[in-house]
Write an enzyme that holds these catalytic residues in place. Structure first.
Site, short mmCIF file in Angstrom:
data_model
loop_
_atom_site.label_atom_id
_atom_site.label_comp_id
_atom_site.label_asym_id
_atom_site.label_seq_id
_atom_site.Cartn_x
_atom_site.Cartn_y
_atom_site.Cartn_z
N GLU A 90 49.08 -2.84 -51.27
CA GLU A 90 49.60 -1.67 -50.58
C GLU A 90 50.88 -1.19 -51.22
O GLU A 90 51.62 -1.95 -51.84
CB GLU A 90 49.86 -2.02 -49.10
CG GLU A 90 48.58 -1.99 -48.31
CD GLU A 90 48.55 -3.03 -47.23
OE1 GLU A 90 49.62 -3.58 -46.90
OE2 GLU A 90 47.46 -3.31 -46.73
N CYS A 103 57.84 2.01 -52.30
CA CYS A 103 57.93 0.55 -52.21
C CYS A 103 56.68 -0.03 -52.86
O CYS A 103 55.56 0.27 -52.45
CB CYS A 103 58.04 0.14 -50.75
SG CYS A 103 58.06 -1.64 -50.55
N CYS A 110 50.92 -13.77 -52.08
CA CYS A 110 52.23 -14.31 -52.49
C CYS A 110 52.26 -15.80 -52.22
O CYS A 110 51.74 -16.27 -51.21
CB CYS A 110 53.34 -13.62 -51.69
SG CYS A 110 54.99 -14.15 -52.19
N CYS A 114 56.40 -17.21 -46.72
CA CYS A 114 57.38 -16.92 -45.67
C CYS A 114 56.65 -16.81 -44.33
O CYS A 114 55.63 -16.13 -44.23
CB CYS A 114 58.15 -15.64 -45.97
SG CYS A 114 59.06 -15.73 -47.52
N CYS A 117 55.73 -13.32 -42.62
CA CYS A 117 55.14 -12.30 -43.49
C CYS A 117 53.62 -12.51 -43.61
O CYS A 117 53.16 -13.60 -43.96
CB CYS A 117 55.79 -12.41 -44.86
SG CYS A 117 54.95 -11.45 -46.12
N CYS A 335 60.03 -6.97 -47.25
CA CYS A 335 59.11 -7.51 -48.24
C CYS A 335 57.89 -8.19 -47.64
O CYS A 335 57.98 -9.25 -47.05
CB CYS A 335 59.93 -8.48 -49.09
SG CYS A 335 59.10 -9.79 -49.92
S1 SF4 Z 1 58.30 -11.97 -47.53
FE1 SF4 Z 1 58.04 -11.44 -49.73
S2 SF4 Z 1 58.42 -13.42 -50.78
FE2 SF4 Z 1 58.01 -13.91 -48.63
S3 SF4 Z 1 55.80 -14.34 -48.52
FE3 SF4 Z 1 56.11 -12.16 -48.02
S4 SF4 Z 1 55.82 -11.08 -49.95
FE4 SF4 Z 1 56.20 -13.23 -50.45
#
Ligand code: SF4
Length: 350
Positions: A90, A103, A110, A114, A117, A335
């Site tokens: 995205e 962005c 990833c 995190c 996320c 993020c």
């Molecule tokens: S917040 Fe950023 S670094 Fe953390 S898991 Fe999500 S995409 Fe990855």
């Protein structure tokens, strides 16, 4: 087939020369690719017919496919893009007062994991190529052109899916292409790379001078960071700060730290004091981002008064702290949260 938008300028030059053409032809092709957004080699009319024919035998121009566009009431536009192998990423266009910011994602999934996320939850799939990263800019710019939007796409932030520094070589190629004077010609001041912190590449990125840096901190202590950012916490906070102390900066420049506020997790006054203590060793400013509640994730945004108290506690100690307004910028800045947003709308692409 080579995808021309995956090539660096130097690689394109090598290809053009290998086809028996003089190197300056590469500059013309490059301009077609990036300035004119050309998607058809045959349309490059100021290059020789012979070059076009030979190029078409070995190369193509493939942008990411737009699978879906969502427009928010506040003007934010989200693109779900399908890559050549069917993977999805995205990219978000955020309206500012006099321009747009895009962005951008850097990886499919990833590895940082995190806890707040949705991208982290899906795990790592693969790195994006330079052409896929740049393709997001091409798609976003084309969208604005077709809509007849007067505001220009001016700023780029690498804050979408993925940890940019874990795709370092492709990231640098992408930044170099963005800078190229015959291409997008975007200066480093208008590009921000956001990282949770990857020791081996942080200072190298700073030395390139190709972008500004934002550090996704989100926790003021190592113990809390290990809980909510297990991947990033492999680089202990103390070491991260020590590296950042050496980060090349201009005299009045300050490092930007992003701090995603999670209700009852990292938003207490004690957390604010810890944050002041931690950042006292670097020239810092803090962006406080209020979490967007996301289905499937066990976090909530803190009440407004707690966000305010936290901000005041930082400011009282001389630390510049800004609270992000609750609009598309929040989605993008946090993020990976942009993915969460899209998943909420049933556009996960998985
Ligand atoms: S917040 Fe950023 S670094 Fe953390 S898991 Fe999500 S995409 Fe990855």
């Amino acid at each position: 087939m080579t995808n021309l938008i995956d090539l660096t300028f130097h690689e394109l030059e090598t290809l053009v020369v290998s086809l028996g053409e003089p190197p300056y032809r590469a500059r013309q092709v490059w301009q077609w690719l990036w300035q004119k957004g050309c998607r058809d080699i045959a349309a490059m009319t100021d290059t020789s017919k012979a070059l076009r024919a030979r190029l078409a035998e070995v190369a193509t121009i493939a942008w990411p496919q737009v699978a879906r566009v969502s427009e928010s009431a506040d003007g934010t536009v989200k693109f779900l893009l399908t890559l050549g192998d069917g993977e999805s990423v995205e990219c978000v266009l955020i309206p500012e007062k006099d321009h747009y910011t895009a962005c951008l994602s850097t990886q499919v999934g990833c590895a940082m994991g995190c806890a707040f996320c949705a991208t982290g939850m899906m795990g790592f799939r693969r790195n994006m190529t330079p052409g896929e990263m740049l393709g997001q800019v091409l798609v976003a710019r084309q969208y604005l052109l077709e809509k007849g939007v007067a505001l220009a796409l001016r700023n780029l932030v690498f804050m979408g899916m993925g940890e940019p520094l874990l795709n370092y070589d492709n990231l640098v190629k992408t930044l170099e292409a963005l800078h190229h004077p015959q291409g997008f010609d975007i200066s480093g001041r208008r590009i921000t790379v956001s990282t949770a912190g990857v020791a081996r590449h942080l200072l190298d990125l700073g030395r390139t001078g190709l972008c500004s840096l934002a550090v996704s901190l989100h926790a003021p202590t190592q113990a809390l960071r290990e809980k909510i950012m297990p991947g990033a916490a492999k680089l202990p906070l103390g070491e991260l700060i020590e590296i950042l102390r050496q980060y090349p900066m201009k005299p009045r420049e300050r490092l930007t730290f992003e701090y995603l506020m999670l209700d009852g997790v990292n938003d207490s006054l004690e957390d604010a004091r810890e944050l002041v203590r931690l950042l006292s060793r670097v020239k810092a400013k803090v962006n406080l981002i209020v979490f967007n509640a996301t289905p499937g994730l066990p976090y909530q945004p803190p009440p407004a008064e707690r966000v305010f108290a936290f901000q005041e506690a930082l400011k009282a100690k001389g630390l510049t702290a800004t609270v992000r307004k609750s609009k598309g910028a929040d989605i993008a800045a946090a993020c990976g949260q942009l993915r969460a947003e899209c998943e909420g709308e049933g556009a996960a692409g998985e």
